[in-house]
Design a protein around this motif. Structure first.
Motif, short mmCIF file in Angstrom:
data_model
loop_
_atom_site.label_atom_id
_atom_site.label_comp_id
_atom_site.label_asym_id
_atom_site.label_seq_id
_atom_site.Cartn_x
_atom_site.Cartn_y
_atom_site.Cartn_z
N LEU A 283 52.33 52.16 53.28
CA LEU A 283 52.87 52.12 51.92
C LEU A 283 53.77 53.31 51.63
O LEU A 283 54.19 53.52 50.49
CB LEU A 283 51.73 52.07 50.90
N ALA A 284 54.08 54.07 52.66
CA ALA A 284 54.94 55.25 52.51
C ALA A 284 56.40 54.84 52.71
O ALA A 284 57.01 55.14 53.74
CB ALA A 284 54.54 56.33 53.50
N PHE A 285 56.94 54.15 51.73
CA PHE A 285 58.32 53.69 51.81
C PHE A 285 59.27 54.86 51.56
O PHE A 285 58.91 55.84 50.91
CB PHE A 285 58.56 52.55 50.82
N ALA A 286 60.48 54.74 52.05
CA ALA A 286 61.44 55.86 51.99
C ALA A 286 62.14 55.94 50.64
O ALA A 286 63.37 56.06 50.56
CB ALA A 286 62.46 55.73 53.12
N ASP A 287 61.38 55.85 49.57
CA ASP A 287 61.93 55.96 48.22
C ASP A 287 60.77 56.21 47.27
O ASP A 287 59.62 56.29 47.68
CB ASP A 287 62.70 54.68 47.83
N GLU A 288 61.08 56.31 45.99
CA GLU A 288 60.06 56.55 44.98
C GLU A 288 59.89 55.35 44.05
O GLU A 288 59.39 55.47 42.93
CB GLU A 288 60.39 57.79 44.16
N LEU A 289 60.30 54.17 44.53
CA LEU A 289 60.16 52.97 43.72
C LEU A 289 58.68 52.63 43.51
O LEU A 289 57.84 52.93 44.37
CB LEU A 289 60.86 51.79 44.39
N PRO A 290 58.34 52.01 42.39
CA PRO A 290 56.95 51.59 42.19
C PRO A 290 56.55 50.54 43.22
O PRO A 290 57.38 49.77 43.72
CB PRO A 290 56.95 51.01 40.77
N VAL A 291 55.27 50.54 43.54
CA VAL A 291 54.71 49.59 44.49
C VAL A 291 53.69 48.74 43.73
O VAL A 291 52.69 49.27 43.21
CB VAL A 291 54.03 50.30 45.67
N LEU A 292 53.93 47.44 43.66
CA LEU A 292 53.04 46.51 42.97
C LEU A 292 52.26 45.72 44.01
O LEU A 292 52.85 45.15 44.93
CB LEU A 292 53.84 45.56 42.08
N LEU A 309 51.69 53.68 43.08
CA LEU A 309 50.92 52.48 43.40
C LEU A 309 50.28 51.86 42.15
O LEU A 309 49.51 52.52 41.44
CB LEU A 309 49.83 52.82 44.42
N TRP A 310 50.56 50.59 41.96
CA TRP A 310 50.03 49.82 40.85
C TRP A 310 49.49 48.50 41.38
O TRP A 310 49.99 47.96 42.36
CB TRP A 310 51.13 49.50 39.82
N TYR A 311 48.45 47.97 40.71
CA TYR A 311 48.00 46.63 41.07
C TYR A 311 48.07 45.72 39.85
O TYR A 311 48.00 46.17 38.70
CB TYR A 311 46.60 46.64 41.68
N VAL A 312 48.23 44.44 40.15
CA VAL A 312 48.41 43.44 39.09
C VAL A 312 47.26 42.43 39.17
O VAL A 312 47.27 41.53 40.01
CB VAL A 312 49.76 42.71 39.25
N PRO A 313 46.24 42.59 38.35
CA PRO A 313 45.15 41.60 38.35
C PRO A 313 45.64 40.27 37.80
O PRO A 313 46.61 40.22 37.02
CB PRO A 313 44.10 42.23 37.43
N VAL A 314 44.99 39.20 38.22
CA VAL A 314 45.31 37.87 37.71
C VAL A 314 44.05 37.23 37.14
O VAL A 314 42.94 37.56 37.55
CB VAL A 314 45.92 36.96 38.81
N THR A 315 44.24 36.35 36.19
CA THR A 315 43.13 35.59 35.64
C THR A 315 43.44 34.11 35.75
O THR A 315 44.60 33.69 35.68
CB THR A 315 42.88 35.94 34.16
N ALA A 316 42.39 33.33 35.96
CA ALA A 316 42.54 31.87 35.99
C ALA A 316 42.66 31.36 34.56
O ALA A 316 41.86 31.72 33.70
CB ALA A 316 41.35 31.23 36.68
N GLU A 317 43.67 30.55 34.32
CA GLU A 317 43.87 29.95 33.00
C GLU A 317 43.90 28.43 33.13
O GLU A 317 44.57 27.89 34.02
CB GLU A 317 45.18 30.44 32.37
N LEU A 318 43.16 27.76 32.27
CA LEU A 318 43.13 26.30 32.23
C LEU A 318 43.47 25.86 30.82
O LEU A 318 43.11 26.52 29.83
CB LEU A 318 41.74 25.76 32.61
N ALA A 319 44.16 24.74 30.72
CA ALA A 319 44.41 24.15 29.40
C ALA A 319 43.06 23.83 28.76
O ALA A 319 42.06 23.60 29.46
CB ALA A 319 45.23 22.87 29.54
N ALA A 320 43.02 23.84 27.45
CA ALA A 320 41.75 23.69 26.73
C ALA A 320 40.99 22.45 27.16
O ALA A 320 39.77 22.49 27.39
CB ALA A 320 42.02 23.66 25.23
N ALA A 321 41.69 21.32 27.31
CA ALA A 321 41.01 20.08 27.69
C ALA A 321 40.42 20.18 29.09
O ALA A 321 39.30 19.72 29.34
CB ALA A 321 41.98 18.91 27.59
N ASP A 322 41.19 20.76 30.02
CA ASP A 322 40.69 20.90 31.39
C ASP A 322 39.54 21.88 31.45
O ASP A 322 38.59 21.69 32.23
CB ASP A 322 41.83 21.34 32.32
N ALA A 323 39.61 22.95 30.68
CA ALA A 323 38.51 23.92 30.66
C ALA A 323 37.22 23.27 30.16
O ALA A 323 36.14 23.47 30.73
CB ALA A 323 38.89 25.11 29.78
N ARG A 324 37.33 22.48 29.09
CA ARG A 324 36.14 21.78 28.57
C ARG A 324 35.59 20.81 29.59
O ARG A 324 34.37 20.72 29.78
CB ARG A 324 36.49 21.06 27.27
#
Length: 344
Positions: A283-292, A309-324
């Motif tokens: 992860l030692a890239f030759a610049d100072e750009l953010p790493v996601l 270094l940053w991380y991007v968590p994800v969550t599962a999303e369902l339409a209301a009818a599908d969730a029910r």
């Protein structure tokens, strides 16, 4: 090797035909094993509490872990005490271990560590999933959610949820090693719930989906979190129009990259094998750009976290009818089969 197999499995490739005899042999072993369980020659073993398996038919990520977290939270909101069991792929040994939020990912696996942290549920990893599930039952849980394990027939289950990656579908439709399928697609017909993650882009989904229908979910990226925790989380909108490195050591890196590009971020992509154990130099890239990176990758990079270094968590999303609908089907199964007649 993983990239070569992905090219073989998810695109038309003549080498797949060369591996087909091995796929037939693999399929014959699978069929014989299932017949052994169906006939009673081999027996599935009860955990003592209802078990819900969330798995997939294909090798690689489909989004089942975020769905396990979603399901655990929803069942918890119904007043049920939920426990989670996982094999803990890639860890040092197969011993039974209780996963704590501060556990070492090398001891428990990357995905179980996320499950324990995000769900707040007691989580156990073990090669022997029956022993893990029984340990959770002895600790007083009402229902056990198994992350993966669809093909682990020794653990009796009361409800099966199969997750399909809409981007990749079933690939070339062949069994391992000629294709990505762990089991024939017809096994979908026996599932209690089939969930498609993302848009149904792959041509293999046009005719292969089961008659009981499917539900839809999407993975929604959340705010970016700095690994060293020395700055507040940042909305992805703040990265819009900027260049950034995107790192993903998951089953389908392109899905993660696409979610970032949809936020207007100009990416330099770095795909790694699933469950990759990162070194700082990678992860030692030759610049100072953010790493996601993904949350799954982040748990393996904390030892050398820095301001990039940053991380991007994800969550599962369902339409209301599908969730029910999903929750209703699961509750109907676990309440019917609960040892105490459904009174939790």
């Amino acid at each position: 090797m993983e990239r070569r197999l992905t090219a073989l499995w998810y695109r038309e490739h003549p080498a797949a035909s060369l591996l087909q005899p091995l796929a037939w042999s693999y399929g014959a072993v699978l069929a014989a094993r299932r017949r052994a369980y169906e006939s009673g020659w081999l027996r599935s073993e009860s955990a003592g509490k209802p078990v819900v398996v969330v798995g997939n038919l294909t090798v690689g990520g489909t989004g089942k872990t975020p769905l396990v977290i979603w399901l655990a939270r929803e069942l918890g909101a119904q007043g049920l005490k939920v426990g989670i069991v996982s094999r803990g792929y890639g860890r040092r040994d197969g011993q039974l271990r209780i996963v704590e939020p501060a556990s070492d990912w090398r001891e428990v696996g990357d995905e179980p560590l996320i499950l324990a942290r995000r769900s707040g549920c007691p989580t156990i990893v073990a090669t022997d999933r029956v022993a893990a599930a029984r340990t959770l039952a002895a600790r007083g849980v009402d229902v056990i959610v198994a992350d993966d394990g669809l093909q682990h027939l020794r653990l009796a289950r009361d409800c099966e949820i199969v997750v399909i990656d809409g981007m990749r579908g079933f690939g070339n439709g062949r069994l391992l090693p000629a294709g990505p399928l762990r089991e024939p697609v017809v096994q979908l017909w026996h599932a209690d719930v089939v969930v498609v993650n993302g848009a149904r882009e792959h041509v293999s989904l046009a005719q292969a989906l089961p008659p009981q229908g499917t539900l839809a979910m999407a993975l929604a990226p959340q705010e970016a979190v700095r690994l060293d925790a020395r700055a507040p989380a940042r909305p992805l909108a703040e990265f819009r129009g900027q260049r950034a490195h995107a790192v993903a050591g998951i089953g389908n890196p392109q899905r993660f990259f696409a979610s970032l590009r949809a936020q207007g971020i100009e990416l330099i992509e770095h795909a790694f094998p699933d469950h990759h154990a990162f070194a700082a130099a990678q992860l030692a890239f030759a610049d100072e750009l953010p790493v996601l990176m993904t949350e799954k990758d982040a748990v393996k990079c904390l030892a050398f976290a820095d301001a990039r270094l940053w991380y991007v968590p994800v969550t599962a999303e369902l339409a209301a009818a599908d969730a029910r609908e999903l929750l209703a089907r699961v509750l109907a199964k676990v309440r019917t089969t609960a040892p105490d007649g459904g009174q939790f």
